[in-house]
Motif scaffolding. Sequence first.
Motif, PDB file in Angstrom:
ATOM      1  N   SER A 178     -67.985 -51.710 106.878  1.00 50.91           N
ATOM      2  CA  SER A 178     -67.805 -52.909 106.615  1.00 50.91           C
ATOM      3  C   SER A 178     -69.257 -54.054 106.129  1.00 50.91           C
ATOM      4  O   SER A 178     -69.154 -54.577 105.445  1.00 50.91           O
ATOM      5  CB  SER A 178     -66.805 -53.799 107.335  1.00 50.91           C
ATOM      6  OG  SER A 178     -67.425 -54.296 108.662  1.00 50.91           O
ATOM      7  N   GLN A 179     -70.010 -53.739 107.046  1.00 52.89           N
ATOM      8  CA  GLN A 179     -71.293 -54.626 106.880  1.00 52.89           C
ATOM      9  C   GLN A 179     -72.009 -54.232 105.830  1.00 52.89           C
ATOM     10  O   GLN A 179     -72.605 -54.931 105.078  1.00 52.89           O
ATOM     11  CB  GLN A 179     -71.974 -54.383 108.246  1.00 52.89           C
ATOM     12  CG  GLN A 179     -73.375 -55.246 108.119  1.00 52.89           C
ATOM     13  CD  GLN A 179     -74.422 -55.227 109.534  1.00 52.89           C
ATOM     14  OE1 GLN A 179     -73.652 -54.230 110.330  1.00 52.89           O
ATOM     15  NE2 GLN A 179     -75.131 -56.004 109.679  1.00 52.89           N
ATOM     16  N   GLY A 192     -71.209 -65.615 100.147  1.00 53.50           N
ATOM     17  CA  GLY A 192     -71.073 -66.886 100.406  1.00 53.50           C
ATOM     18  C   GLY A 192     -69.940 -67.205 101.763  1.00 53.50           C
ATOM     19  O   GLY A 192     -69.507 -65.984 101.893  1.00 53.50           O
ATOM     20  N   PRO A 193     -69.728 -68.113 102.093  1.00 52.20           N
ATOM     21  CA  PRO A 193     -68.595 -68.234 103.189  1.00 52.20           C
ATOM     22  C   PRO A 193     -67.568 -67.671 103.096  1.00 52.20           C
ATOM     23  O   PRO A 193     -66.526 -67.216 103.980  1.00 52.20           O
ATOM     24  CB  PRO A 193     -68.700 -69.802 103.873  1.00 52.20           C
ATOM     25  CG  PRO A 193     -69.096 -70.428 102.634  1.00 52.20           C
ATOM     26  CD  PRO A 193     -70.062 -69.486 101.732  1.00 52.20           C
ATOM     27  N   LEU A 194     -67.127 -67.916 101.755  1.00 50.24           N
ATOM     28  CA  LEU A 194     -65.495 -67.390 101.524  1.00 50.24           C
ATOM     29  C   LEU A 194     -65.552 -65.820 100.854  1.00 50.24           C
ATOM     30  O   LEU A 194     -64.465 -65.774 100.107  1.00 50.24           O
ATOM     31  CB  LEU A 194     -64.815 -68.405 100.657  1.00 50.24           C
ATOM     32  CG  LEU A 194     -64.557 -69.883 101.307  1.00 50.24           C
ATOM     33  CD1 LEU A 194     -63.933 -70.547 100.247  1.00 50.24           C
ATOM     34  CD2 LEU A 194     -63.852 -69.508 102.645  1.00 50.24           C
ATOM     35  N   ARG A 240     -64.069 -57.205 117.739  1.00 50.49           N
ATOM     36  CA  ARG A 240     -65.009 -56.357 118.670  1.00 50.49           C
ATOM     37  C   ARG A 240     -65.537 -56.887 119.815  1.00 50.49           C
ATOM     38  O   ARG A 240     -65.644 -56.653 121.020  1.00 50.49           O
ATOM     39  CB  ARG A 240     -66.087 -55.588 117.761  1.00 50.49           C
ATOM     40  CG  ARG A 240     -66.737 -54.493 118.840  1.00 50.49           C
ATOM     41  CD  ARG A 240     -67.970 -54.037 118.162  1.00 50.49           C
ATOM     42  NE  ARG A 240     -69.111 -54.730 117.936  1.00 50.49           N
ATOM     43  CZ  ARG A 240     -70.055 -54.707 117.415  1.00 50.49           C
ATOM     44  NH1 ARG A 240     -70.489 -53.442 116.915  1.00 50.49           N
ATOM     45  NH2 ARG A 240     -71.034 -55.450 117.124  1.00 50.49           N
ATOM     46  N   GLU A 241     -65.885 -58.202 119.638  1.00 52.56           N
ATOM     47  CA  GLU A 241     -66.287 -58.858 120.897  1.00 52.56           C
ATOM     48  C   GLU A 241     -65.263 -59.497 121.732  1.00 52.56           C
ATOM     49  O   GLU A 241     -65.501 -59.523 122.966  1.00 52.56           O
ATOM     50  CB  GLU A 241     -67.053 -60.272 120.058  1.00 52.56           C
ATOM     51  CG  GLU A 241     -68.317 -59.874 119.414  1.00 52.56           C
ATOM     52  CD  GLU A 241     -69.090 -61.043 118.728  1.00 52.56           C
ATOM     53  OE1 GLU A 241     -68.680 -62.279 118.980  1.00 52.56           O
ATOM     54  OE2 GLU A 241     -69.891 -61.008 117.945  1.00 52.56           O
ATOM     55  N   LEU A 260     -65.726 -62.118 105.109  1.00 57.40           N
ATOM     56  CA  LEU A 260     -64.853 -62.395 105.968  1.00 57.40           C
ATOM     57  C   LEU A 260     -64.237 -61.448 106.767  1.00 57.40           C
ATOM     58  O   LEU A 260     -63.880 -61.258 107.904  1.00 57.40           O
ATOM     59  CB  LEU A 260     -63.674 -63.083 105.088  1.00 57.40           C
ATOM     60  CG  LEU A 260     -64.090 -64.627 104.653  1.00 57.40           C
ATOM     61  CD1 LEU A 260     -62.912 -65.182 103.605  1.00 57.40           C
ATOM     62  CD2 LEU A 260     -64.331 -65.180 105.717  1.00 57.40           C
ATOM     63  N   VAL A 261     -64.009 -60.260 106.090  1.00 57.59           N
ATOM     64  CA  VAL A 261     -63.519 -59.003 106.554  1.00 57.59           C
ATOM     65  C   VAL A 261     -64.612 -58.574 107.712  1.00 57.59           C
ATOM     66  O   VAL A 261     -64.132 -58.288 108.973  1.00 57.59           O
ATOM     67  CB  VAL A 261     -63.439 -57.950 105.845  1.00 57.59           C
ATOM     68  CG1 VAL A 261     -63.039 -56.438 106.362  1.00 57.59           C
ATOM     69  CG2 VAL A 261     -62.141 -58.089 104.661  1.00 57.59           C
ATOM     70  N   HIS A 262     -65.786 -58.680 107.777  1.00 55.56           N
ATOM     71  CA  HIS A 262     -66.824 -58.169 108.348  1.00 55.56           C
ATOM     72  C   HIS A 262     -66.852 -58.955 109.517  1.00 55.56           C
ATOM     73  O   HIS A 262     -66.998 -58.418 110.974  1.00 55.56           O
ATOM     74  CB  HIS A 262     -68.148 -57.896 107.952  1.00 55.56           C
ATOM     75  CG  HIS A 262     -69.317 -57.628 108.923  1.00 55.56           C
ATOM     76  ND1 HIS A 262     -69.231 -56.324 109.528  1.00 55.56           N
ATOM     77  CD2 HIS A 262     -70.239 -58.092 109.537  1.00 55.56           C
ATOM     78  CE1 HIS A 262     -70.215 -56.083 110.233  1.00 55.56           C
ATOM     79  NE2 HIS A 262     -70.950 -57.332 110.137  1.00 55.56           N
TER      80      HIS A 262
END
Length: 194
Positions: free
Chosen positions: A122-123, A131-133, A147-148, A138-140
């Motif tokens: 995904s990364q 961009g932020p959207l 995970r955190e 967003l998925v990553h």
Amino acid sequence: MNDVSDSVTRAHAMLDAWREHGDARANPMQLRLIEALARRASQHHGEARRVLDARLSNLLDAQAMRDDARDDAAQAPMQSPLASLLDEMNQRAATHADPAELLDALRSIWSTVSAEKRLRESQAQVPKNAGPLNSNSLVHRSLSLMREVSPEYLQHFLGFIDALSWMEALTLASGAPAKEAPRATTKKSARKAR
């Protein structure tokens, strides 16, 4: 020039010994290569002879090491690869009392490895200037946050996603037509009133 004749003499001596004993351990192609190189070396002089002798000496040393390794292996009791694998599995099974625990541990390890792989994938899909959207971004970010906060939930979530994608692939492979989502209906009477 003494070293030169030594490698050719050594080659002939080793080849004669292998032929005399009918040594089936030796690789016939390797022996033919040594024979050809010894013949070629005996026909040359100077720098060419030195290079050929060095190559011949290396081949003879490598063959001698393989023969020594085979001799050592022949002295050890022979065990097939399958038998050694079974022995190793039995030893590991003896350390784990319950096979179900071992299976659960393997599943847990596989889930963790799979989740980390999916996170890296995904990364890799996130553009550098996203961009932020951006949907990939967003998925990553959501997977990283999962995970955190709860790695177990991430593993469960990715398992659910894998099952859904498997079912979608199965549906598409079977040739079943995809159902369209119902469309929202608008009241036509409100438009006519205007």
